[in-house]
Write a protein that holds these residues in place. Structure first.
Motif, PDB file in Angstrom:
ATOM      1  N   ILE A  94       5.392  -8.212 -14.527  1.00  0.00           N
ATOM      2  CA  ILE A  94       4.582  -9.430 -14.536  1.00  0.00           C
ATOM      3  C   ILE A  94       3.540  -9.282 -13.440  1.00  0.00           C
ATOM      4  O   ILE A  94       3.858  -8.898 -12.315  1.00  0.00           O
ATOM      5  CB  ILE A  94       5.457 -10.673 -14.229  1.00  0.00           C
ATOM      6  CG1 ILE A  94       6.500 -10.863 -15.328  1.00  0.00           C
ATOM      7  CG2 ILE A  94       4.596 -11.913 -14.075  1.00  0.00           C
ATOM      8  CD1 ILE A  94       5.960 -11.349 -16.619  1.00  0.00           C
ATOM      9  N   TYR A  95       2.275  -9.604 -13.755  1.00  0.00           N
ATOM     10  CA  TYR A  95       1.206  -9.425 -12.778  1.00  0.00           C
ATOM     11  C   TYR A  95       0.521 -10.745 -12.436  1.00  0.00           C
ATOM     12  O   TYR A  95       0.230 -11.557 -13.317  1.00  0.00           O
ATOM     13  CB  TYR A  95       0.145  -8.461 -13.304  1.00  0.00           C
ATOM     14  CG  TYR A  95       0.620  -7.030 -13.428  1.00  0.00           C
ATOM     15  CD1 TYR A  95       0.925  -6.280 -12.293  1.00  0.00           C
ATOM     16  CD2 TYR A  95       0.749  -6.436 -14.674  1.00  0.00           C
ATOM     17  CE1 TYR A  95       1.357  -4.961 -12.409  1.00  0.00           C
ATOM     18  CE2 TYR A  95       1.164  -5.118 -14.806  1.00  0.00           C
ATOM     19  CZ  TYR A  95       1.477  -4.393 -13.668  1.00  0.00           C
ATOM     20  OH  TYR A  95       1.907  -3.091 -13.782  1.00  0.00           O
ATOM     21  N   MET A  96       0.269 -10.912 -11.160  1.00  0.00           N
ATOM     22  CA  MET A  96      -0.515 -12.030 -10.639  1.00  0.00           C
ATOM     23  C   MET A  96      -1.848 -11.485 -10.138  1.00  0.00           C
ATOM     24  O   MET A  96      -1.885 -10.496  -9.397  1.00  0.00           O
ATOM     25  CB  MET A  96       0.230 -12.714  -9.485  1.00  0.00           C
ATOM     26  CG  MET A  96      -0.589 -13.649  -8.631  1.00  0.00           C
ATOM     27  SD  MET A  96      -0.734 -15.282  -9.343  1.00  0.00           S
ATOM     28  CE  MET A  96       0.807 -16.011  -8.756  1.00  0.00           C
ATOM     29  N   GLY A  97      -2.967 -12.124 -10.534  1.00  0.00           N
ATOM     30  CA  GLY A  97      -4.283 -11.686 -10.080  1.00  0.00           C
ATOM     31  C   GLY A  97      -4.837 -12.604  -9.016  1.00  0.00           C
ATOM     32  O   GLY A  97      -4.614 -13.820  -9.048  1.00  0.00           O
ATOM     33  N   TYR A  98      -5.538 -12.046  -8.062  1.00  0.00           N
ATOM     34  CA  TYR A  98      -6.113 -12.826  -6.971  1.00  0.00           C
ATOM     35  C   TYR A  98      -7.436 -12.188  -6.552  1.00  0.00           C
ATOM     36  O   TYR A  98      -7.765 -11.071  -6.943  1.00  0.00           O
ATOM     37  CB  TYR A  98      -5.162 -12.895  -5.778  1.00  0.00           C
ATOM     38  CG  TYR A  98      -5.036 -11.576  -5.042  1.00  0.00           C
ATOM     39  CD1 TYR A  98      -5.762 -11.321  -3.889  1.00  0.00           C
ATOM     40  CD2 TYR A  98      -4.226 -10.556  -5.553  1.00  0.00           C
ATOM     41  CE1 TYR A  98      -5.681 -10.108  -3.249  1.00  0.00           C
ATOM     42  CE2 TYR A  98      -4.140  -9.338  -4.922  1.00  0.00           C
ATOM     43  CZ  TYR A  98      -4.864  -9.115  -3.765  1.00  0.00           C
ATOM     44  OH  TYR A  98      -4.796  -7.889  -3.137  1.00  0.00           O
ATOM     45  N   ASN A  99      -8.180 -12.906  -5.739  1.00  0.00           N
ATOM     46  CA  ASN A  99      -9.429 -12.376  -5.177  1.00  0.00           C
ATOM     47  C   ASN A  99      -9.363 -12.404  -3.659  1.00  0.00           C
ATOM     48  O   ASN A  99      -8.772 -13.310  -3.072  1.00  0.00           O
ATOM     49  CB  ASN A  99     -10.635 -13.200  -5.635  1.00  0.00           C
ATOM     50  CG  ASN A  99     -10.814 -13.161  -7.142  1.00  0.00           C
ATOM     51  OD1 ASN A  99     -10.697 -14.165  -7.817  1.00  0.00           O
ATOM     52  ND2 ASN A  99     -11.094 -11.990  -7.682  1.00  0.00           N
ATOM     53  N   GLY A 114      -7.822  -8.180  -7.078  1.00  0.00           N
ATOM     54  CA  GLY A 114      -6.538  -7.575  -6.748  1.00  0.00           C
ATOM     55  C   GLY A 114      -5.453  -8.099  -7.660  1.00  0.00           C
ATOM     56  O   GLY A 114      -5.598  -9.141  -8.305  1.00  0.00           O
ATOM     57  N   ARG A 115      -4.356  -7.370  -7.727  1.00  0.00           N
ATOM     58  CA  ARG A 115      -3.203  -7.862  -8.472  1.00  0.00           C
ATOM     59  C   ARG A 115      -1.943  -7.297  -7.841  1.00  0.00           C
ATOM     60  O   ARG A 115      -1.955  -6.255  -7.189  1.00  0.00           O
ATOM     61  CB  ARG A 115      -3.281  -7.471  -9.946  1.00  0.00           C
ATOM     62  CG  ARG A 115      -3.014  -6.013 -10.231  1.00  0.00           C
ATOM     63  CD  ARG A 115      -2.866  -5.736 -11.725  1.00  0.00           C
ATOM     64  NE  ARG A 115      -2.343  -4.386 -11.951  1.00  0.00           N
ATOM     65  CZ  ARG A 115      -2.095  -3.874 -13.136  1.00  0.00           C
ATOM     66  NH1 ARG A 115      -2.309  -4.588 -14.219  1.00  0.00           N
ATOM     67  NH2 ARG A 115      -1.615  -2.644 -13.260  1.00  0.00           N
ATOM     68  N   PHE A 116      -0.849  -8.009  -8.036  1.00  0.00           N
ATOM     69  CA  PHE A 116       0.448  -7.537  -7.587  1.00  0.00           C
ATOM     70  C   PHE A 116       1.480  -8.010  -8.587  1.00  0.00           C
ATOM     71  O   PHE A 116       1.234  -8.939  -9.370  1.00  0.00           O
ATOM     72  CB  PHE A 116       0.772  -8.041  -6.171  1.00  0.00           C
ATOM     73  CG  PHE A 116       0.833  -9.541  -6.050  1.00  0.00           C
ATOM     74  CD1 PHE A 116       2.043 -10.223  -6.103  1.00  0.00           C
ATOM     75  CD2 PHE A 116      -0.331 -10.280  -5.874  1.00  0.00           C
ATOM     76  CE1 PHE A 116       2.094 -11.598  -6.001  1.00  0.00           C
ATOM     77  CE2 PHE A 116      -0.288 -11.663  -5.751  1.00  0.00           C
ATOM     78  CZ  PHE A 116       0.934 -12.329  -5.816  1.00  0.00           C
ATOM     79  N   GLY A 117       2.642  -7.381  -8.604  1.00  0.00           N
ATOM     80  CA  GLY A 117       3.623  -7.780  -9.598  1.00  0.00           C
ATOM     81  C   GLY A 117       4.951  -7.087  -9.417  1.00  0.00           C
ATOM     82  O   GLY A 117       5.152  -6.279  -8.515  1.00  0.00           O
TER      83      GLY A 117
END
Length: 456
Positions: A303-308, A331-334
């Motif tokens: 599952i990925y969360m995107g951010y700036n 950016g993204r993290f998961g």
């Protein structure tokens, strides 16, 4: 029976920048920071104010807007999209203007400016849509960049809806513009005859260095997916999606941090180093959201969360803070859904985010060639930041009753959370959650009960 919410447009015009004596046309090339935003709907922000207003209020808003656009004139321009190999770019001419809409609502302002679940369709009716794209030839598309809508709620409240093409400016630039507009409005109220603005926007795009030809790589990706990109994600008939505001105070944030540190200490592991307000609040909210979403990750993948993240102070060279345009990375993290929903899901989420932050510190542009492809795999993304203090925009009316971020991508889709610094929370967060109406009570219970459990 109570009347249904509706908004009627009572005036529509165009506001021109106060003229420049030496500027007739300006062209701004896009940088690699701008290009990924060509895939996304415009940025939309709502400011709610409880103030007595009259016709002179609208007239003064128009005049002060013209004065502010004198400095931020590219916002009155257009994004031109020519066929390859030419590149998309921003063009402003002295004939360009900003669409200015005045509307009125049949409801009290508290209907939309509260924290309770509110229809996304209703909120969207008080932010303007950008004028429809046009063409200057059969091949060159012309896309307006900016629009304003003032919505009147009786004679004692109004909202200011701002829609901006994100490829033209990020939240830092939008905030600078709104501060400028508000300061000119106050000057007009005081009958000041001299208008000065000291933080002149910096338009020279050459300050953005590109030694690895990142722009070329992103342009190629954009062109290759142009025909398959979704053009309109908005579903006019879907009234069951609601946006609700939740709060995390500074004490809530500290409590969540303490829980994460305690969990790590029990297994004799170092806790994440970057437990900021942003990181902690986002990860807590993410875990709560995952627990009410049933359709994500049916196959058990990540599952990925995107951010700036802002690059104004993170690049290895200096950029003027008044730089006009985007200067943020994608950016993204998961992690695996099973891990995020496990007993240590919050620790897992913050560890994943922590690794991303370390990567940014090490090399802010690392992986930039994957921004477009990585974000195509997101399950959720964040818009807004507590570091951009839109509550500090003062037209002379005091703090806004509410700031609301609306995403053109979230109509009928559960994939966006919005963030603001808290209006009355010192060091806290306002979090906008978009969910189907039948899911919001479940989320509310999880969000609040989770905090109570941590407080024990």
């Amino acid at each position: 029976m109570e009347a249904a919410f509706h908004v009627d447009i009572i005036d529509q015009c165009h506001v021109f920048p106060e003229p420049h004596s030496d500027i007739s046309q300006v062209t701004l090339p896009l940088t690699y920071f701008d290009i990924p935003w060509l895939f996304y709907s415009p940025n939309q922000t709502l400011f709610f104010y409880k103030i007595k207003h009259s016709e002179s209020t609208i007239a003064t808003l128009k005049k002060s807007l013209s004065l502010a656009l004198h400095y931020f004139y590219p916002l009155a321009g257009n994004l031109l999209v020519p066929p390859p190999p030419a590149e998309p770019h921003i063009v402003y001419t002295k004939a360009d203007s900003v669409q200015f809409i005045v509307a009125e609502s049949n409801k009290d302002i508290s209907y939309l400016s509260g924290n309770q679940p509110r229809s996304v369709t209703s909120l969207s009716s008080i932010v303007p849509k950008l004028p429809s794209p046009s063409s200057i030839s059969l091949e060159i598309r012309v896309l307006p960049l900016f629009a304003i809508q003032i919505t009147l709620f009786g004679d004692s409240a109004l909202s200011i809806g701002v829609t901006s093409q994100h490829a033209a400016c990020d939240e830092r630039t939008l905030y600078a513009f709104m501060k400028c507009w508000a300061s000119f409005y106050q000057s007009l109220l005081k009958n000041e005859s001299i208008f000065e603005f000291k933080s002149i926007p910096w338009f020279d795009r050459s300050v953005i260095l590109d030694p690895t030809s990142l722009k070329t790589a992103l342009l190629e990706q954009w062109r290759s997916t142009l025909n398959s990109s979704p053009k309109d994600l908005y579903n006019e008939t879907d009234h069951d999606i609601v946006q609700t505001t939740f709060f995390l105070s500074s004490s809530d944030i500290n409590m969540i941090k303490d829980h994460i540190v305690s969990k790590c200490e029990k297994v004799k592991e170092d806790p994440p180093l970057n437990l900021s307000l942003y990181e902690t609040g986002v990860c807590y909210t993410w875990i709560c959201l995952l627990k009410v979403q049933e359709t994500l990750d049916a196959k058990g993948g990540p599952i990925y969360m995107g951010y700036n993240a802002s690059g104004i102070s993170r690049l290895k060279y200096e950029i003027p803070f008044s730089y006009f345009g985007c200067c943020i990375v994608f950016g993204r993290f998961g992690a695996l859904k099973s891990e995020l929903l496990g007993e240590d899901g919050l620790v897992c989420a913050t560890r994943s985010f922590d690794k991303e932050i370390d990567r940014l510190v090490r090399d802010f542009l690392e992986g930039g060639e994957k921004w477009i492809s990585d974000w195509s795999e997101l399950n959720l993304r964040i818009i807004g930041s507590p570091k951009v203090d839109f509550y500090g925009v003062d037209f002379g009316w005091g703090k806004a009753e509410k700031i609301e971020k609306i995403s053109g991508d979230n109509h009928g889709r559960v994939d966006v959370i919005t963030l603001n610094g808290g209006r009355d929370l010192d060091g806290g967060l306002e979090i906008g959650i978009v969910l189907p109406k039948n899911k919001i009570s479940e989320f509310t219970t999880l969000f609040n009960s989770g905090l109570k459990e941590l407080a024990r």
